[in-house]
Design an enzyme around this catalytic site. Structure first.
Site, PDB file in Angstrom:
ATOM      1  CB  ILE A 207      62.333 -14.638 -13.990  1.00 54.87           C
ATOM      2  CG1 ILE A 207      61.238 -14.934 -15.032  1.00 54.87           C
ATOM      3  CG2 ILE A 207      62.149 -15.538 -12.776  1.00 54.87           C
ATOM      4  CD1 ILE A 207      61.243 -16.361 -15.522  1.00 54.87           C
ATOM      5  CG  HIS A 208      63.310 -10.101  -9.532  1.00 56.30           C
ATOM      6  ND1 HIS A 208      62.079  -9.837 -10.077  1.00 56.30           N
ATOM      7  CD2 HIS A 208      63.263  -9.629  -8.257  1.00 56.30           C
ATOM      8  CE1 HIS A 208      61.322  -9.227  -9.196  1.00 56.30           C
ATOM      9  NE2 HIS A 208      61.998  -9.096  -8.074  1.00 56.30           N
ATOM     10  NE  ARG A 209      58.234 -11.136  -6.904  1.00 61.51           N
ATOM     11  CZ  ARG A 209      58.363 -10.161  -6.003  1.00 61.51           C
ATOM     12  NH1 ARG A 209      59.024 -10.407  -4.882  1.00 61.51           N
ATOM     13  NH2 ARG A 209      57.842  -8.970  -6.213  1.00 61.51           N
ATOM     14  N   PRO A 210      63.736 -15.159  -5.860  1.00 58.34           N
ATOM     15  CG  PRO A 210      64.998 -14.680  -3.940  1.00 58.34           C
ATOM     16  CD  PRO A 210      63.918 -14.112  -4.824  1.00 58.34           C
ATOM     17  CG  ASP A 281      59.688 -12.889 -10.865  1.00 59.87           C
ATOM     18  OD1 ASP A 281      60.152 -11.794 -11.231  1.00 59.87           O
ATOM     19  OD2 ASP A 281      60.416 -13.813 -10.460  1.00 59.87           O
TER      20      ASP A 281
END
Length: 363
Positions: A207-210, A281
């Site tokens: 998971i990395h999306r802001p 994501d």
């Protein structure tokens, strides 16, 4: 023919590696190129190891832009690339890949200086303008001369945008070129033995999306739902320092949750290949899971890679953490769809791109 090849972030490196290899395979040296690393990703695990593992040559130039806001990073890339274009090497084409800030910034500079832009992975759309990548894609495609696409859907998006079909070339997916080349050389990561992993006995999470990471309640919900419905399997989560701070703040401690450092391409894809399921994501990872036949859940409301859902092994489940349980139930009931590999995701996309560029130059 002279080409500038632009790379700035992890996905770019994976996509340019086969393109450079295809240029080197040309028998008559029809293409002279410069590899330009913008420095958008500057951490060694996000940049340096990918060059080493994928046999990418040392960049001719590193613009070393580093971090900053979207505007600061984009502006810095534009200023530094413009200076580079004022030297004695005048490219005929600026070749960009993907949808990161480096892609858009260098395209704008090249177009304003009368240099043709070739966009690899053009035409993909999420139709979500809250994603910086979507804006990068649309801006880049609005000034592109040669459009190299990964799917028929991308072709249609470009035609609907008003692009002449003569400029659109359906070539396949260069990210899959790299996967096909290195899938027999994947490396077991150090954590494999230390936390006693085995094939199909763990879940892999990225998971990395802001929109996900910066929402404390959503992040907490994701982790709690995954851990509660993981059939007591280990959950391996490669995290960046920023994301780890969020998790530490949430005070989530679980015996089956393993937070590990980001890793190189060969190690990470070893984990992907052997996972029971990948929960992510990311867009690019869904392409790799599709080709490897690994079940995948995408924690997003939309995807610019719909073929991973309609053809492949990916399921787009939205961003409500409560949506996770029924899909994990389906997984453990052995009811996951088998999936197939999309057209032209066969390992030869880069060769098609280079052959087309050589032919265009001869016209």
């Amino acid at each position: 023919m002279r080409i500038d090849i632009i790379a700035g972030a992890r996905p770019n490196f994976i996509k340019i590696a086969p393109i450079i290899s295809a240029i080197k395979d040309l028998k008559n040296n029809e293409i002279e190129y410069r590899l330009i690393h913008t420095g958008q990703h500057y951490d060694n695990n996000m940049s340096g190891t990918f060059f080493q593992q994928l046999n990418i040559p040392t960049p001719d130039y590193n613009l070393e832009v580093g971090g900053g806001t979207q505007a600061e990073q984009t502006g810095s890339i534009m200023v530094r690339y413009e200076k580079l274009l004022n030297d004695s090497f005048k490219p005929d084409v600026c070749l960009v890949v993907g949808d990161v800030n480096s892609t858009m910034a260098c395209s704008i500079v090249a177009a304003k200086m009368g240099i043709k832009v070739a966009h690899v992975e053009s035409g993909i759309r999420s139709n979500d303008w809250s994603m910086p990548e979507e804006i990068n894609r649309i801006v880049t495609d609005s000034i592109t001369s040669y459009f190299f696409t990964t799917s028929i859907t991308a072709n249609k998006n470009l035609v609907d945008q008003g692009v002449s079909s003569e400029k659109i070339f359906f070539v396949g997916n260069t990210m899959i070129d790299t996967l096909e080349k290195f899938k027999s050389k994947l490396i077991k990561p150090d954590i494999w033995d230390s936390i006693k992993l085995d094939k199909n006995n763990y879940l892999l999470l990225t998971i990395h999306r802001p929109a996900n990471v910066d929402d404390d309640e959503k992040m907490k919900g994701y982790l709690e739902e995954i851990l509660e419905h993981s059939n007591n399997l280990s959950v391996v989560f490669p995290v960046h320092p920023r994301t780890q701070k969020v998790i530490e703040k949430l005070k989530i401690n679980h015996k089956n949750l393993y937070l590990v450092e980001p890793m190189g391409y060969l190690q990470f894809n070893y984990l992907v290949k052997n996972a029971k399921i990948v929960i992510t994501d990311s867009g690019g990872i869904t392409e790799e899971t599709t080709v490897m036949g690994v079940p995948c859940i995408t924690l997003r409301d939309n995807t610019e890679r719909p073929e991973t859902v309609t053809v492949g092994t990916n399921e787009l489940i939205g961003t409500n953490p409560l949506s996770i349980k029924p899909f994990l139930v389906k997984l453990f009931d052995e009811k996951w769809k088998k999936g197939e590999i999309p057209d032209l995701w066969d390992g030869f996309a880069a060769k098609r791109i280079i052959d087309i560029l050589v032919n265009l130059n001869q016209q």
